[in-house]
Write an enzyme that holds these catalytic residues in place. Structure first.
Site, short mmCIF file in Angstrom:
data_model
loop_
_atom_site.label_atom_id
_atom_site.label_comp_id
_atom_site.label_asym_id
_atom_site.label_seq_id
_atom_site.Cartn_x
_atom_site.Cartn_y
_atom_site.Cartn_z
N HIS A 74 75.89 40.23 -2.11
CA HIS A 74 76.73 41.44 -2.07
C HIS A 74 77.15 41.76 -3.51
CE1 HIS A 74 79.15 44.54 -0.40
NE2 HIS A 74 80.26 44.05 -0.87
N GLU A 79 82.14 35.01 -2.60
CA GLU A 79 80.74 34.94 -2.18
C GLU A 79 80.08 33.66 -2.69
OE1 GLU A 79 78.38 38.43 -3.04
OE2 GLU A 79 76.75 37.72 -1.73
N HIS A 128 77.15 50.43 -6.58
CA HIS A 128 77.63 50.13 -5.23
C HIS A 128 77.65 51.43 -4.43
CE1 HIS A 128 79.38 48.56 -1.80
NE2 HIS A 128 80.29 47.75 -2.31
N LYS A 138 73.18 45.41 -7.41
CA LYS A 138 74.19 46.44 -7.68
C LYS A 138 74.33 46.68 -9.18
CE LYS A 138 77.17 46.25 -3.57
NZ LYS A 138 76.63 45.12 -2.78
N PHE A 142 84.88 45.54 2.59
CA PHE A 142 86.33 45.63 2.62
C PHE A 142 86.77 45.54 4.07
CE2 PHE A 142 88.34 48.04 -1.23
CZ PHE A 142 88.19 46.90 -1.99
N CYS A 157 81.35 48.82 3.29
CA CYS A 157 80.22 48.47 2.43
C CYS A 157 79.15 47.65 3.14
CB CYS A 157 80.73 47.70 1.22
SG CYS A 157 82.07 48.58 0.41
#
Lengths: 107, 402
Positions: free
Chosen positions: B292, B303, B329, B324, B388, B160
């Protein structure tokens, strides 16, 4: 016996004509040109048929006729006419294989 | 070292298939979540994804391009056409002095998955164009071929964070003078049945819709798309009178070195700090963070903790949103789409809302933009991507003022 033989010959004749039309249409589509620009004597070189086009064309034609064009034969196909002949040979080989199989089963 | 600016942008997203439409949706807080078709009721725990509808490759690409590409590369081609045309870069910079760096995580799934499924079930053969269509780097190659760009060209895959790493690499190359300009961003079209099922098994996809940093968040919303930018030196842009979206001033990377899915705050913290250090900026100069913000419990906790660590007593003064919540995403393309949102926010003095969130999770201690788009005039903004596997990338942007 005569009937079977006659039938096979007729199928072969029709196929030759169809194969030529089909090969020309496939090559024209692959190179995005009109079918008038492709003749049996057109070479792959002058049509800019590259190696990826060749494997794609052979895949399409093999799928269409349920045949297998051996690698060794593929390398000798340099014109549209070669392509038609290659397909015709493969069709004959397929018919021969089918006949042998049927004969085997009959015995 | 060169100063690096963005002079062209293009996109294909669930909230707009060009920058003007994307901008309109972004500032209107409109999401692009749509029902997933052709899946039996109850087969998936979720029903919606940020799917792109009405993408008409036939009208945008040549039939030769369509023959050789699948959806992900087609997004790359179309977004690149927009960005390159807008920047007019090929009229100014020699194509052998230009780079292409794209992020792509899933590769050509929309071609690969059906072909493989057929092979494993009914058997038969696989089309010879499958390999060129499947390659994750196909988008880079096809864009290079279309525009004749012959400099460094490659694809980065870091899940990602792919596009953010890609843009960072392109930024470094233009800044150092390795190339004079770069086409960079990310593209992804992962929305196949197998992909949905795989994500379903991870149990991180929202059964409703992605609500990042919300107290009632319940996961992410899968998406697809592309965003592409043209980067060049400030000097080149000024010399030719190009329109400047904004300036890239910093890039920070890190790895959590911890877990293949579960993020840890130290990695994101380090990436943000390195981006700021690279930009020569202090944390208090940051006026917007495009997070993110996936909407999963763990990501958003981690985060927010990283943000609190980096910004300390200033944390509450820094507006944060996750776009997002609108474009979904889009995996390896996500970072690029968020860079577009960040550049538009800086240029226009409007900070995108975290759409669909009514109340921020107070425990997170961040100033989440909820309710509506917020007017502000930040000079410096960060765009975060934390993948990830703990691969982190953060870009820092500065509003460009002539």
């Amino acid at each position: 016996m005569d009937n079977i033989h006659g039938h096979e010959r007729a199928e072969g004749q029709i196929a030759e004509h169809e194969i030529a039309e089909h090969c020309i249409a496939l090559v024209a589509a692959a190179k995005q040109i009109s079918t008038e620009q492709v003749t049996l004597d057109s070479t792959f070189e002058e049509l800019a048929v590259d190696s990826l086009d060749r494997v794609s064309l052979s895949f399409d034609i093999e799928e269409k006729y349920g045949i297998d064009i051996p690698d060794s034969r593929l390398h000798t196909i340099l014109t549209v006419r070669d392509m038609v002949e290659g397909v015709a040979e493969a069709l004959r080989a397929k018919a021969e294989k089918t006949r042998l199989k049927e004969a085997g089963e009959g015995a | 070292m060169n100063r690096v600016v963005v002079t062209g942008a293009g996109c294909v997203t669930a909230i707009g298939q060009d920058v003007a439409t994307f901008r309109e949706s972004l500032f209107a807080g409109k999401n692009g979540f749509r029902e997933i078709p052709d899946v039996a009721a109850g087969d998936l725990r979720f029903q919606r994804a940020a799917r792109i509808e009405g993408f008409n490759a036939e009208s945008l690409l040549t039939s030769a391009q369509i023959l050789l590409s699948e959806r992900s590369s087609q997004f790359a081609l179309v977004a690149s056409q927009q960005a390159i045309a807008q920047a007019g870069i090929l009229q100014a910079v020699s194509p052998d002095e230009m780079a292409i760096v794209f992020g792509c995580s899933a590769g050509g799934r929309t071609a690969e998955e059906p072909a493989t499924a057929k092979l494993y079930t009914t058997g038969g053969r696989v089309h010879p164009l499958s390999v060129p269509r499947f390659m994750a780097s196909s988008g880079t190659s096809l864009v290079s071929i279309q525009h004749g760009i012959t400099g460094p060209a490659y694809t980065i895959t870091t899940a990602c964070a792919s596009a953010t790493h890609a843009i960072g690499q392109a930024f470094h190359m233009v800044r150092s003078g390795t190339v004079k300009a770069a086409v960079t961003g990310g593209h992804e079209a992962p929305l196949t049945y197998g992909f949905y099922k795989a994500w379903d098994s991870l149990r991180v996809v929202s059964q409703t819709q992605c609500r990042p940093f919300s107290a009632d968040r319940d996961g992410m919303t899968l998406g697809e798309g592309a965003a592409v930018f043209v980067l060049e030196t400030l000097e080149s842009a000024l010399n030719r009178g190009a329109t400047i979206y904004g300036e890239i001033v910093g890039f920070g990377m890190s790895s959590d070195a911890s877990h293949i899915t579960q993020a840890q705050p130290a990695g994101p913290t380090a990436a943000m700090r390195r981006a700021l250090q690279d930009a020569g900026a202090a944390p208090e100069e940051v006026g917007y963070i495009n997070a993110h913000g996936t909407g999963t419990t763990v990501n958003d906790n981690v985060e927010a903790e990283a943000i609190r660590t980096v910004f300390a007593h200033n944390t509450a003064k820094i507006p944060v949103s996750s776009t997002k919540a609108m474009h979904g995403h889009a995996m390896g393309a996500s970072g690029a789409i968020e860079v577009l949102a960040t550049l538009l926010a800086l240029r226009e003095g409007m900070l995108p809302v975290t759409a669909g969130v009514t109340e921020a999770d107070a425990a997170l201690g961040i100033d989440l933009i909820v309710g509506s788009t917020r007017q502000a005039n930040p000079m410096l903004a960060l765009s975060n991507s934390f993948a990830f596997g703990g691969l982190n990338a953060v870009l820092a942007f500065k509003r460009y003022e002539a």
